[in-house]
Design a protein around this motif. Sequence first.
Motif, PDB file in Angstrom:
ATOM      1  N   ASN A  34       4.911   8.060  20.325  1.00 26.72           N
ATOM      2  CA  ASN A  34       4.393   9.522  20.950  1.00 26.72           C
ATOM      3  C   ASN A  34       4.536  10.258  21.709  1.00 26.72           C
ATOM      4  OD1 ASN A  34       3.471   9.879  18.318  1.00 26.72           O
ATOM      5  ND2 ASN A  34       1.323   8.748  18.764  1.00 26.72           N
ATOM      6  N   SER A  35       4.582   8.375  23.437  1.00 27.01           N
ATOM      7  CA  SER A  35       4.936   8.911  24.799  1.00 27.01           C
ATOM      8  C   SER A  35       6.184   9.828  24.760  1.00 27.01           C
ATOM      9  CB  SER A  35       4.550   8.195  25.388  1.00 27.01           C
ATOM     10  OG  SER A  35       3.390   7.426  25.505  1.00 27.01           O
ATOM     11  N   LEU A  36       7.571   8.783  24.021  1.00 25.14           N
ATOM     12  CA  LEU A  36       9.275   9.248  24.284  1.00 25.14           C
ATOM     13  C   LEU A  36       8.697  10.813  24.032  1.00 25.14           C
ATOM     14  CD1 LEU A  36       9.902   5.653  23.410  1.00 25.14           C
ATOM     15  CD2 LEU A  36       9.855   6.737  25.530  1.00 25.14           C
ATOM     16  N   ALA A  37       8.077  11.016  22.365  1.00 25.19           N
ATOM     17  CA  ALA A  37       8.557  12.548  21.766  1.00 25.19           C
ATOM     18  C   ALA A  37       7.606  13.136  22.855  1.00 25.19           C
ATOM     19  CB  ALA A  37       7.788  12.482  20.789  1.00 25.19           C
ATOM     20  N   ALA A  38       6.674  12.663  23.930  1.00 27.04           N
ATOM     21  CA  ALA A  38       6.117  13.632  24.436  1.00 27.04           C
ATOM     22  C   ALA A  38       6.982  14.608  25.749  1.00 27.04           C
ATOM     23  CB  ALA A  38       4.572  13.584  25.120  1.00 27.04           C
ATOM     24  N   GLN A  39       8.316  13.436  25.779  1.00 28.33           N
ATOM     25  CA  GLN A  39       9.184  13.334  27.385  1.00 28.33           C
ATOM     26  C   GLN A  39       8.502  12.769  28.248  1.00 28.33           C
ATOM     27  OE1 GLN A  39      12.341  15.424  26.505  1.00 28.33           O
ATOM     28  NE2 GLN A  39      11.436  15.342  24.279  1.00 28.33           N
ATOM     29  N   ALA A  40       7.928  11.979  27.832  1.00 26.30           N
ATOM     30  CA  ALA A  40       7.458  10.862  29.357  1.00 26.30           C
ATOM     31  C   ALA A  40       8.689  10.004  29.490  1.00 26.30           C
ATOM     32  CB  ALA A  40       6.280   9.755  28.841  1.00 26.30           C
ATOM     33  N   THR A  41       8.351   9.736  30.938  1.00 27.25           N
ATOM     34  CA  THR A  41       9.697   8.880  31.488  1.00 27.25           C
ATOM     35  C   THR A  41       8.918   7.396  32.520  1.00 27.25           C
ATOM     36  OG1 THR A  41       9.609  10.287  33.844  1.00 27.25           O
ATOM     37  CG2 THR A  41      11.259  10.670  31.662  1.00 27.25           C
TER      38      THR A  41
END
Length: 487
Positions: A34-41
């Motif tokens: 979910n974090s990656l889908a929310a573009q987290a770096t």
Amino acid sequence: MKTINLPPYAPTLMESTRAIGYSVEAAIADIIDNSLAAQATKIGIDFFPIGDEYVAIIDNGHGMTSDEITNAMQYGSKSPNDVRDFNDLGRYGLGLKTASLSQCRKLSVISVCQGKMSGRRWDLDFIQEVGEWSLLVLDNDDIDKLPCIEKLKPLKNGTLIIWQHLDKLSIGEIDLAASLGTKMDIVRDHLSLVFHRYLTGEPGLKKVELRINERPVIAADPFLSKKSAQIMDAEIIIHRGNQVIVKPYILPHLSKMSGAEMKALGGKEGLRRQQGFYVYRNKRLLVWGTWFRLMRQGDLSKLARVQVDIPNSLDDLWTLDIKKSTAIPPEEVRKNLSNIIKKITDGSKRTWTFRGKKEIDDSKNHLWNRIKARDGGIFYEINRDHLIVEEIIRKYPEIKSKLKNLLCQIEGTIPLNQLYIDLTNDEKINNDTYIDEIMVMEIVKSILDDCESADTKVAMLNNLKITDPFCEYLDIIDQAIENGELI
Ligand SMILES: Nc1ncnc2c1ncn2[C@@H]1O[C@H](COP(=O)(O)OP(=O)(O)OP(=O)(O)O)[C@@H](O)[C@H]1O
Ligand SMILES: [Mg+2]
């Protein structure tokens, strides 16, 4: 026809979905999706096993507004049939809830979006009490009491997921702190493999920093891609207008791997068990170490690993499960994969048989290998990776092909019949008397002279000590080391 509205009874359904079968590492991976889908770096995972134990996962993704968190907390927040963004790792609108509550009884989600913070909570004990789908809305005071909240406050956008009341993690454990420590190591290994492409970064994929208790998670590349041979170009299978990209690798032979590399690939046993396809959905590893029953996991294919990239638009065909831990290739793709398997396992077999599937399997490097041929019979082969052969080729690369011809000739013309007769007549065969100490030491010195640093000399000496014929002369080699003649 009449209808009856029959919504599920919240306490029962929520308790039952806890048993979907998530491991702790798969549950955390789902949250990270979910974090990656929310573009987290940047993503941080904190485990706190003492007192009011908790697990917190914080990211600097785009965050959610108050309405968006409410929606995100609903079971089935999105339809599995919706078309997803090409880089979305979600599918079922369930992971945040099912993964979290498979491990804990209290899930809090706090998010900041453009500096505005809001929070919601599912508390299973409260649900039991009220008997309804009652989502708790956290006010500022509630939020301030949460662990790790200070890490979220400075962010303009981001999300903090907190698992509390870790009943499933503590089941059957006497010492939760110690057992959580062990589980953390498993989580670290899992994430370093599953998200290795995100952790390394690649064209079209921004590098992501992931930390567990502030310690960075290092990417574990299952293909050892810097050293492995890519025996054929990537193949593109077009399926329903979407690309499935297949990239086969043959790992380097064991003798070319360092101890650390070997360990990272799962050790000798791991190599065998983890051969096969590595299926990535949107660059996130989904299933690995299986040939999907298209062939058996055998010794001869143990160096073969095949990267398969699928887009999320084919989820229905690959029968993706809720935990994103299984996927089965559709018939059409299976056919193509079978063809690819044939080509690559031939390559992998070559790497093995060329090296020699030694019949006498000791830990020494022999000049002669006794090889069991694939089509039956035995043949004797001069070990092309033997230090002496390698040294000659390194020094005189221009004679490489002539040397190869010579070795083939020697191998092909061993006077076997005469040897057999001599041996059965108990003749003494004196070939080895041509090798003496002086000759051996000359070769040792010449090999060591080519080493650039003291470290490489030491490594080479260790190698020589387990190599034919040097391993027979350990005394004089050790003596020469002591006398300072070698290093
Ligand atoms: N860390 C996050 N940052 C921003 N939005 C999030 C975050 N976590 C969840 N969401 C939002 O909450 C929604 C629900 O998440 P959830 O994991 O339950 O389902 P999903 O990701 O859509 O599908 P799946 O069940 O396959 O994981 C997501 O679709 C996303 O919009
Ligand atoms: Mg999800």
